[in-house]
Design a protein around this motif. Structure first.
Motif, PDB file in Angstrom:
ATOM      1  N   ILE A  60       0.837  -1.201   0.000  1.00 43.31           N
ATOM      2  CA  ILE A  60       0.000   0.000   0.000  1.00 43.31           C
ATOM      3  C   ILE A  60       0.875   1.255   0.000  1.00 43.31           C
ATOM      4  CG2 ILE A  60      -1.657   1.330   1.353  1.00 43.31           C
ATOM      5  CD1 ILE A  60      -2.955  -1.002   0.030  1.00 43.31           C
ATOM      6  N   THR A  61       1.912   1.256   0.820  1.00 46.62           N
ATOM      7  CA  THR A  61       2.808   2.419   0.898  1.00 46.62           C
ATOM      8  C   THR A  61       3.457   2.690  -0.459  1.00 46.62           C
ATOM      9  OG1 THR A  61       3.283   1.961   3.223  1.00 46.62           O
ATOM     10  CG2 THR A  61       4.831   3.384   2.052  1.00 46.62           C
ATOM     11  N   ARG A  62       3.942   1.647  -1.097  1.00 48.60           N
ATOM     12  CA  ARG A  62       4.573   1.808  -2.405  1.00 48.60           C
ATOM     13  C   ARG A  62       3.562   2.264  -3.455  1.00 48.60           C
ATOM     14  NH1 ARG A  62       6.736  -2.628  -2.363  1.00 48.60           N
ATOM     15  NH2 ARG A  62       5.236  -3.869  -3.536  1.00 48.60           N
ATOM     16  N   ALA A  63       2.344   1.704  -3.424  1.00 49.52           N
ATOM     17  CA  ALA A  63       1.325   2.065  -4.410  1.00 49.52           C
ATOM     18  C   ALA A  63       0.908   3.520  -4.261  1.00 49.52           C
ATOM     19  CB  ALA A  63       0.118   1.144  -4.249  1.00 49.52           C
ATOM     20  N   ILE A  64       0.694   3.975  -3.027  1.00 48.72           N
ATOM     21  CA  ILE A  64       0.301   5.363  -2.806  1.00 48.72           C
ATOM     22  C   ILE A  64       1.412   6.310  -3.254  1.00 48.72           C
ATOM     23  CG2 ILE A  64      -0.220   7.073  -1.017  1.00 48.72           C
ATOM     24  CD1 ILE A  64      -1.717   4.901   0.489  1.00 48.72           C
ATOM     25  N   GLY A  65       2.659   5.943  -2.988  1.00 50.43           N
ATOM     26  CA  GLY A  65       3.779   6.772  -3.421  1.00 50.43           C
ATOM     27  C   GLY A  65       3.871   6.892  -4.929  1.00 50.43           C
ATOM     28  N   GLU A  66       3.417   5.870  -5.663  1.00 50.50           N
ATOM     29  CA  GLU A  66       3.439   5.915  -7.125  1.00 50.50           C
ATOM     30  C   GLU A  66       2.261   6.704  -7.688  1.00 50.50           C
ATOM     31  OE1 GLU A  66       3.418   1.887  -8.334  1.00 50.50           O
ATOM     32  OE2 GLU A  66       5.467   1.452  -7.649  1.00 50.50           O
ATOM     33  N   VAL A  67       1.087   6.562  -7.072  1.00 47.41           N
ATOM     34  CA  VAL A  67      -0.134   7.155  -7.631  1.00 47.41           C
ATOM     35  C   VAL A  67      -0.307   8.615  -7.222  1.00 47.41           C
ATOM     36  CG1 VAL A  67      -2.656   6.997  -7.673  1.00 47.41           C
ATOM     37  CG2 VAL A  67      -1.260   4.913  -7.774  1.00 47.41           C
TER      38      VAL A  67
END
Length: 301
Positions: free
Chosen positions: A83-90
């Motif tokens: 989730i942390t990585r996905a939010i940082g990308e989006v």
């Protein structure tokens, strides 16, 4: 997950967001895969179980409610680090969209906002908003610069510009809380843009006093009191009436800021301060898109 109370956006706006941001994320993802040495071809190996739509919804929930990443991780059945990585990308993608003023029309820079106000013969209103952040670690050289002189708390500051109706048109990247409102406006180039651009009236509070003389009267601030003591009764009455008139005209910017801070990510931020500029601008863009979508006649027939 797509309900308005969960994301703060209607299904129509979410669908438009998916259609616009989705291809940008996929392009960015493929470029990231191709940028490093690989033993497998791009696209080989296990496929993502956490698809883009879920990544976008997790980002919207994080911005709207300020939840820890453990909560969407439980909802979607993935690890918190995913989730942390996905939010940082989006998150940077909606931040780059700018603020929507009409269907298909977005303003991304301060110069574009002033040009829009001048072309439509509207007044603008500016004010600074502060967002509480975590205190920097002990021993850091610039630890005290995040302490706000107004709230006496660790914060970052963003300049918000709205139209006369209180609709958000621009949110600046954040500055440390010790930065004065007028200093931030000058660093953003507001004085030069107003002096060289079309005539636009900008309403501001007492924190911007002095910019009126620098911009040829384009920035309007509350009147000074000419008497330090023993002012005549008639002058006090006139001065108070002028201040109330000015305050009633610029109160709409406070309403616009209130709509922003309804997104819990802007009420208090417990994550990294480096992400705050993207968070502020993403929320402003999403909020303006939703407000435009709800205006009468804004949807296609």
């Amino acid at each position: 997950m797509a309900e308005y109370r969960v994301t703060g956006l209607s299904p129509v706006v979410i669908a438009e967001l998916i259609a616009e941001v989705g291809p940008l994320w996929h392009e960015q993802h493929q470029a990231r895969l191709a940028a490093r040495p690989r033993q497998r071809a791009v696209g080989a190996g296990a496929k993502h179980r956490f698809v883009f739509l879920d990544r976008l919804l997790a980002t919207l929930v994080s911005l709207r409610h300020g939840t820890t990443h453990d909560v969407p991780a439980c909802w979607f059945g993935v690890d918190r680090s995913t989730i942390t990585r996905a939010i940082g990308e989006v998150r940077p993608l909606p931040a780059q969209r700018g603020c929507t003023v009409a269907r298909g029309i977005r303003l991304r820079t301060l110069a574009e906002v002033l040009e829009h106000l001048g072309a439509s013969d509207q007044s603008g209103i500016i004010d600074g908003t502060e967002i509480r952040v975590r205190r920097p670690t002990a021993g850091r050289k610039d630890r005290d610069k995040f302490v706000s002189g107004k709230t006496k708390q660790n914060a970052v500051k963003s300049m918000v510009l709205t139209d006369a109706e209180g609709r958000v048109l621009f949110c600046s990247p954040v500055r440390p809380g010790s930065c004065a409102d007028i200093t931030q406006a000058r660093q953003l180039g507001l004085v030069k843009l107003l002096s060289e651009g079309p005539f636009v009236e900008i309403l501001a509070d007492a924190g911007y006093q002095g910019m009126g003389a620098q911009t040829g009267g384009r920035v309007v601030t509350p009147p000074h009191c000419k008497f330090k003591k023993d002012a005549p009764a008639w002058y006090e009455e006139m001065h108070e009436r002028q201040r109330k008139t000015h305050s009633s005209r610029r109160i709409r910017v406070e309403h616009g800021i209130a709509h922003l801070t309804n997104w819990r990510a802007l009420s208090r931020h417990l994550g990294r301060r480096e992400h705050m500029s993207d968070i502020v601008q993403a929320v402003a863009g999403l909020l303006s898109h939703q407000q435009t979508a709800t205006l009468p006649g804004s949807r296609p027939a």
